[in-house]
Design an enzyme around this catalytic site. Structure first.
Site: not given
Ligand code: G6P
Length: 607
Positions: A2, A27, A73, A99-100, A480, A484, A503, A602
Site C-alpha cells: 500500500c 510498490r 495491496w 497502510n498496514g 536468487e 527471479k 537427495h 516492492k
Molecule cells: C519484497 C520484494 C523483494 C525483496 C524483498 C525484501 O518481497 O518484492 O524484491 O527482495 O521484499 O525487500 P528489502 O527491501 O527488505 O530488501
C-alpha cells in the site's frame, strides 16, 4: 505494498494525488482511490486495477484544495472498488487511508456495529473511519489520537474531515510516513517518490508521532500531546533517476545500471595504503570490531540471498562464524543474543516489516544491529545502530536486481575490513581491492552479451519447471536465479545445492525439465561437473553458466553461457547478472508485467 499520499495547497489536489499515486505504483498494488475536499463535502473515487483506471473515473472538474490518496495491496477483503481506500465514516464527512494491518479490527468492528455504525467494506481499515467519527467532537487531531490508541497492529494513516478544510492528520506505527515541505503547500506520503517532483525537503516520522498539516505548515506531537522537534532532510537523488529513460522496463534499466551502482557502492570506501575498507557509518571502533566473535545477518527475499553469500565468505576469508537468517523466522524464535555477536539487517527498501520487527526484537535484547539499506532515511536505516548505505539509486522494478550486487559490494567491504584485522595480509588485501574494482567492467562485458541470453530465453521460456543449481558461494546465487524466474516470468523454478539434488529433486528430472548449473572456476568445479553428468544421464537438458574457456562444462551441457573469469570469491557478482537477464527475457517473451508482477510488492510493510 500500500502507498499513501496527501496534499494541502493551491494546486488542483486530484492531479497531485493521481500523479503521486502513479509514482507509488512500483510498490505493488491492486486498486487505488482518492478523496478530495471541495465545497464543504468530500468526493471519493475508487477503482480496482491500475491508476489509469482510477484516472478515467475522476472528472476534470473534481478539483479540491486538499485530499488523500491510496494504492491498496489487498490483505483483508477481496480486490474490488468497494474495498479500495479511502474509506469514509457513516456521515461521509471523514475519509481515511491506511497502510498496514489492524490486528484487532474484528473486536473493534463488533463494538462499532453495536453502536450503530454501518460498515460497507470487508477491510480491517474501515474501523479507523468509524472510530474517528465516534471520537470526534470538533478536534480532528484529538479524535485521531484517541483512535490510534485503540489500534493493535501496524499503520500509516491519513485522515481528513470536511469541517477542517485544508487539514490532514497523519499518524504512524510501523508503516513508513514522510512529510514533504513545499512553498505554501504540504505533501505527506509513504515514501518520497510520491512527492519528489514537487519538493526535496522532507521530514521522516517515528512511531507514535502524529502530524497535523495544512498548506501553511505542520505540527508534530507525540501521543501525550508533547511537541516533537523534527529535523528537515534533503533528498539527494534526482527525478530522472526514477524515470525509465530509453529502457522499456525498469527491471532492464536497473540490471544495466549495475556497472554504475556497484561502482557507487564502493566509491570512496577504500584505504589503498592500508589495503582495507573505510566504513565510518558502522559507528564501531577497531577495538570493537576486533571483539566481534560472530556475525548474524537477517533479511528477506533477495537481500536474504545476498546475506548468505556474505556469511559464507566472512567465514572463509575473515574466519568469523557467520549465518544468515530469515528475519521473519528469527523474530519469533526468541533469538539468543550473545556478547560478541554483531547483527546486520539487509534491506533495499529499509521498510520490510519482517526485518524491522526482527531488528527491534534483537535490539530489545541488547544486540547491536547495523543496517545495509538503499533508501536513505528509511525506517531500518534510522533505527539501526549504524550501517552502510549502498547508494544504488531508486530501485523501482519489484524484482530486486541492482540492490543485490550493491549489497554484496557493501558487505564485501566489511569482509575486507574484518579479514585485514585478522588473517589477511596486505598483498591479499590489495588483490581483494583490485578484484572488487574490476567488477563493474566485468559486469559490463556480460551486459554486452545480452543477445545470447535472450536467445536462451527464447529456447526455454515455455518450460513449466526449472532447476537452478550451484554450490558454495553460488548456491545462494542459484536460489536468487530461481526467485527471479518465479517473480517475473511465473515459471516454477527451484534453487538447490547442486550436491543436494540427488537427495530428492533429481526425481523431477526428465527431458522437459532443464537444469541451469552455475559452474565458476572454483574448488568445487569438478564436483559440479559430476552433478551435471548425473542430470544428463537422466535425459535432463543442462545449461552451464560458466567461466570463459570452460570447455569441460561446455562439452557436458546442451547450452552454455559464459561470464568473464575472475577470482572465485567475486563470482557471485558475475553469475547473478545473466540470471537476472534470463528471467527478464523469459518474462518479456511470455508477455508478463515485468516491473509489477502479479501479487508482489516492492516494499512489504505487513507481516
Ligand atoms: C519484497 C520484494 C523483494 C525483496 C524483498 C525484501 O518481497 O518484492 O524484491 O527482495 O521484499 O525487500 P528489502 O527491501 O527488505 O530488501
Amino acid at each position: 505494498m500500500c502507498g499513501i499520499i496527501g496534499y494541502c495547497g493551491p494546486r488542483p489536489a486530484s492531479e497531485v494525488l493521481l500523479s503521486g499515486l502513479k509514482r507509488l505504483e512500483y510498490r505493488g498494488y491492486d486498486s487505488s482511490g482518492i478523496s478530495i475536499g471541495t465545497g464543504g463535502s468530500l468526493k471519493v473515487f475508487k477503482k480496482e486495477g491500475k491508476i489509469s483506471a482510477l484516472r478515467n473515473i475522476v472528472p476534470a472538474d473534481a478539483d479540491g484544495a486538499w485530499g488523500i490518496g491510496h494504492t491498496r495491496w489487498a490483505t483483508h477483503g477481496g480486490v474490488n472498488d468497494t474495498n479500495a481506500h479511502p474509506h469514509t465514516d457513516c456521515s461521509g464527512k471523514i475519509a481515511i487511508c491506511h497502510n498496514g494491518i489492524i490486528e484487532n479490527y474484528l473486536g473493534l468492528k463488533d463494538r462499532l456495529t453495536g453502536e450503530g455504525h454501518e460498515f460497507r467494506t470487508e477491510t480491517d481499515s474501515e474501523v479507523i473511519a468509524h472510530l474517528v467519527e465516534s471520537f470526534y467532537s470538533g478536534d480532528l487531531e484529538a479524535a485521531v489520537k484517541s483512535t490510534v490508541s485503540l489500534l493493535k497492529g501496524t499503520y500509516g494513516i491519513l485522515v481528513m474531515h470536511t469541517d477542517h478544510p485544508d487539514q490532514i492528520i497523519g499518524a504512524r506505527n510501523g508503516s513508513p510516513m514522510v512529510l514533504g515541505l513545499g512553498d505554501g503547500e504540504m505533501f505527506i506520503a509513504s515514501d518520497v517518490s510520491a512527492m519528489i517532483a514537487h519538493t526535496r525537503q522532507v521530514i521522516y516520522f517515528e512511531d507514535g508521532e502524529v502530524v497535523r498539516l495544512d498548506s501553511k505548515g505542520y505540527e508534530v506531537t507525540d501521543m501525550r500531546n508533547r511537541p516533537v522537534d523534527k529535523k528537515v532532510d534533503n533528498i539527494s537523488w534526482e527525478l530522472e533517476e526514477m524515470e525509465k529513460g530509453a529502457y522499456p522496463h525498469y527491471m532492464l534499466k536497473e540490471i544495466h545500471e549495475q556497472t554504475e551502482s556497484v561502482h557507487r557502492a564502493m566509491s570512496g570506501r577504500f584505504d589503498d595504503d592500508q589495503a582495507t575498507a573505510v566504513l565510518g557509518g558502522l559507528n564501531m571502533s577497531e577495538r570493537e570490531l576486533l571483539g566481534v566473535r560472530r556475525v548474524v545477518i537477517i533479511a528477506a527475499g533477495t537481500s536474504y540471498y545476498a546475506g548468505q553469500v556474505v556469511s559464507y565468505l566472512l567465514e572463509s576469508l575473515a574466519r568469523i562464524p557467520s549465518s544468515t537468517e530469515l528475519a521473519s523466522e528469527l523474530r519469533y524464535r526468541n533469538p539468543i543474543v550473545e556478547e560478541g555477536t554483531l547483527y546486520f539487517a539487509i534491506s533495499q527498501s529499509g521498510e520490510t516489516l519482517d526485518t524491522l520487527m526482527a531488528i527491534r526484537e534483537l535490539q530489545r535484547k541488547g544486540a547491536r544491529v547495523l543496517g545495509i539499506c538503499n533508501v536513505v532515511g528509511s525506517t531500518i536505516a534510522r533505527e539501526s545502530d549504524g550501517g552502510v548505505y549502498i547508494h544504488s539509486g531508486p530501485e523501482i522494478a519489484v524484482a530486486s536486481t541492482k540492490a543485490f550486487t550493491s549489497q554484496l559490494t557493501a558487505l564485501y567491504l566489511f569482509i575486507l575490513k574484518m579479514a585485514r584485522m585478522r588473517n589477511m595480509a596486505w598483498p591479499e588485501g590489495q588483490d581483494f581491492i583490485d578484484g572488487l574494482r574490476s567488477i563493474p567492467d566485468l559486469i559490463g562485458r556480460i551486459l554486452d552479451g545480452e543477445e545470447r541470453i535472450r536467445e536462451l530465453a527464447q529456447k526455454y521460456h515455455r518450460v513449466e519447471n526449472f532447476l537452478f543449481l550451484g554450490r558454495g558461494l553460488n548456491y545462494p546465487v542459484a536460489l536468487e536465479g530461481a526467485l527471479k524466474l518465479k517473480e517475473v516470468a511465473y515459471i516454477h523454478a527451484e534453487g538447490y545445492s547442486a550436491a543436494e539434488i540427488k537427495h530428492g529433486p533429481i526425481a523431477l528430472i526428465n527431458e522437459h525439465t532443464p537444469s541451469l548449473f552455475i559452474v565458476p572456476d572454483d574448488h568445487l568445479r569438478e564436483k559440479v561437473l559430476s552433478n551435471m553428468k548425473e542430470i544428463k544421464a537422466r535425459k535432463g537438458p543442462v545449461i552451464a553458466l560458466c567461466s570463459e574457456g570452460d570447455t569441460d562444462a561446455a562439452d557436458i551441457a546442451d547450452d552454455v553461457l559464459y561470464v568473464p573469469r575472475c577470482p572465485e570469491e567475486f563470482s557471485p557478482f558475475l553469475m547473478v547478472v545473466p540470471l537476472q537477464l534470463f528471467a527478464y527475457h523469459c518474462a518479456l517473451l511470455l508477455g508478463r508485467d515485468v516491473d509489477q508482477p502479479r501479487n508482489l510488492a516492492k516494499s512489504v510493510t505487513v507481516e
